[in-house]
Design an enzyme around this catalytic site. Structure first.
Site, PDB file in Angstrom:
ATOM      1  N   LYS A 129     -41.901 -32.721 -64.212  1.00 33.60           N
ATOM      2  CA  LYS A 129     -43.298 -31.749 -63.979  1.00 33.60           C
ATOM      3  C   LYS A 129     -43.271 -30.485 -65.132  1.00 33.60           C
ATOM      4  O   LYS A 129     -44.308 -29.979 -65.425  1.00 33.60           O
ATOM      5  CB  LYS A 129     -43.412 -31.238 -62.490  1.00 33.60           C
ATOM      6  CG  LYS A 129     -43.689 -32.419 -61.784  1.00 33.60           C
ATOM      7  CD  LYS A 129     -43.387 -31.733 -60.238  1.00 33.60           C
ATOM      8  CE  LYS A 129     -43.731 -32.761 -58.954  1.00 33.60           C
ATOM      9  NZ  LYS A 129     -43.584 -32.365 -57.716  1.00 33.60           N
TER      10      LYS A 129
ATOM     11  N   TYR B 253     -49.019 -40.041 -63.504  1.00 30.48           N
ATOM     12  CA  TYR B 253     -47.886 -39.096 -62.681  1.00 30.48           C
ATOM     13  C   TYR B 253     -46.886 -40.188 -62.251  1.00 30.48           C
ATOM     14  O   TYR B 253     -45.600 -39.924 -62.607  1.00 30.48           O
ATOM     15  CB  TYR B 253     -48.707 -38.482 -61.663  1.00 30.48           C
ATOM     16  CG  TYR B 253     -47.878 -37.963 -60.532  1.00 30.48           C
ATOM     17  CD1 TYR B 253     -47.347 -36.674 -60.663  1.00 30.48           C
ATOM     18  CD2 TYR B 253     -47.597 -38.452 -59.506  1.00 30.48           C
ATOM     19  CE1 TYR B 253     -46.606 -35.734 -59.889  1.00 30.48           C
ATOM     20  CE2 TYR B 253     -46.549 -38.038 -58.416  1.00 30.48           C
ATOM     21  CZ  TYR B 253     -46.211 -36.508 -58.773  1.00 30.48           C
ATOM     22  OH  TYR B 253     -45.352 -36.022 -57.797  1.00 30.48           O
TER      23      TYR B 253
HETATM   24  O1  DON Z   1     -44.405 -37.384 -56.092  1.00 34.34           O
HETATM   25  C1  DON Z   1     -43.280 -37.448 -55.608  1.00 34.34           C
HETATM   26  O2  DON Z   1     -43.050 -37.616 -54.434  1.00 34.34           O
HETATM   27  C2  DON Z   1     -42.237 -37.805 -56.642  1.00 34.34           C
HETATM   28  N1  DON Z   1     -42.575 -38.486 -57.723  1.00 34.34           N
HETATM   29  C3  DON Z   1     -41.450 -36.550 -57.018  1.00 34.34           C
HETATM   30  C4  DON Z   1     -41.296 -35.593 -55.920  1.00 34.34           C
HETATM   31  C5  DON Z   1     -39.873 -34.705 -56.305  1.00 34.34           C
HETATM   32  O3  DON Z   1     -38.991 -35.071 -57.156  1.00 34.34           O
HETATM   33  C6  DON Z   1     -39.725 -33.601 -55.502  1.00 34.34           C
HETATM   34  N2  DON Z   1     -38.448 -32.762 -55.521  1.00 34.34           N
HETATM   35  N3  DON Z   1     -37.760 -32.263 -55.315  1.00 34.34           N
END
Ligand code: DON
Length: 311
Positions: free
Chosen positions: A70, A195
């Site tokens: 991100k 995403y």
């Molecule tokens: O969208 C999601 O839930 C995952 N692809 C990424 C979330 C994430 O890495 C949160 N981090 N701690």
């Protein structure tokens, strides 16, 4: 200059001691494919601007960037559109809520995500990546990651990508909510595809350390002197890392470790010592805030020992 030799001498015992903290955490399983890793793994790469590095622990363990990506999709969106356009779609404030929360999207006007580090914000950012199709956008993102890691072999882990795409009910609901609020334009599934793909880019600690070093050097490649990312956008990214990079533990991390950082649910942490070091860590067992338990412990140990600071 950092004495990598003294860090190298100190690391084996620090990794051994911190690895035991993995027992206090759990590997993420809401994306089923992520659960297939050893929960007590711990690895670290520390890279300096003279291209010297130290590696310790499970440094060969591949892991997906997840939320670490991100930081760089934000940078890419800023490079594509500039600050005004990007910050018309996402805010600049921490939330105090979970990374996948939709609470404030309805409660707080104008209904834009609070920041680009939470899922809603990062999905809004994915919609801003320039390109004429989802494929072209994802290609641009992957090309950018290959450039900033100086690793042209990195790629998407398709098992993780498919696993997330099939189980992302929460992200889908967030995204349709954003569409209704007028934050997302275009096809929601296409935005989500961009995403999911950037979250599924697979790396090692060394790749993450190289990305981190670029931020530590304010966007200038220390090897070539080339400005790969405008300094202003690196400053914005690092500021978000400090205020919300470790989610609801960002304040605790800023006080305990004292460095800008970004974590991901695969157990990765990207952090840096400004002007000096890029650091990549992997430790898949997570605490209840979604950050690597052993990874945070290791960084706190090292930061205390070597007096690292962002100030
Ligand atoms: O969208 C999601 O839930 C995952 N692809 C990424 C979330 C994430 O890495 C949160 N981090 N701690």
């Amino acid at each position: 200059m950092d004495d990598l030799e003294s860090i190298k001498a100190y690391l084996p015992e620090a990794v051994r001691a911190c690895r035991t903290h993995s027992e206090q955490g759990e590997v993420a399983a809401y994306i089923p494919e992520l659960s297939k890793v050893p929960s007590d793994a711990l690895g670290i790469c520390i890279l300096d601007r003279y291209d010297q590095y130290v590696l310790e622990g499970d440094v060969e363990l591949p892991f997906t960037l997840q939320s670490i990506s991100k930081v760089f999709t934000l940078i890419l969106a800023l490079m594509d559109h500039g600050e005004d356009a990007v910050f018309s779609k996402v805010g600049k404030e921490p939330t105090g809520d979970d990374f996948n929360s939709m609470l404030k999207l309805e409660l707080v006007e104008p209904g834009i995500p609070f920041n680009p580090m939470i899922n809603a914000g990062a999905i809004a950012i994915s919609s801003l990546i320039a390109g004429s199709s989802p494929q072209e956008k994802s290609e641009r993102v992957l090309t950018f990651f290959r450039q900033i890691t100086r690793n042209h072999t990195i790629d998407i882990n398709h098992d993780v990508y498919r696993s997330e795409a099939a189980s992302a009910h929460r992200n889908r609901s967030l995204s349709y909510f954003l569409k209704d609020n007028g934050v997302l334009t275009g096809d929601v599934e296409e935005v989500l595809d961009v995403y999911f793909r950037h979250c599924s880019i697979q790396v090692t600690c060394m790749d993450v350390a190289r990305m981190a070093l670029l931020l530590a050097c304010d966007g200038t490649d220390p090897a070539t002197g080339q400005q790969l990312i405008p300094r202003r956008y690196v400053q914005i990214a690092k500021t978000f890392m400090i205020t919300c990079g470790m989610y609801n533990a960002s304040g605790e991390f800023a006080i305990g470790v004292g460095l800008p950082a970004k974590s991901g649910v695969s157990g990765g942490i990207l952090t840096l010592v400004p002007g000096r070091l890029g650091i990549g860590v992997v430790g898949p067992a997570l605490n209840n805030k979604g950050n690597s338990v052993a990874g945070v412990q290791l960084l706190e140990t090292l930061s205390t020992r070597f007096e690292w600071s962002m100030f």
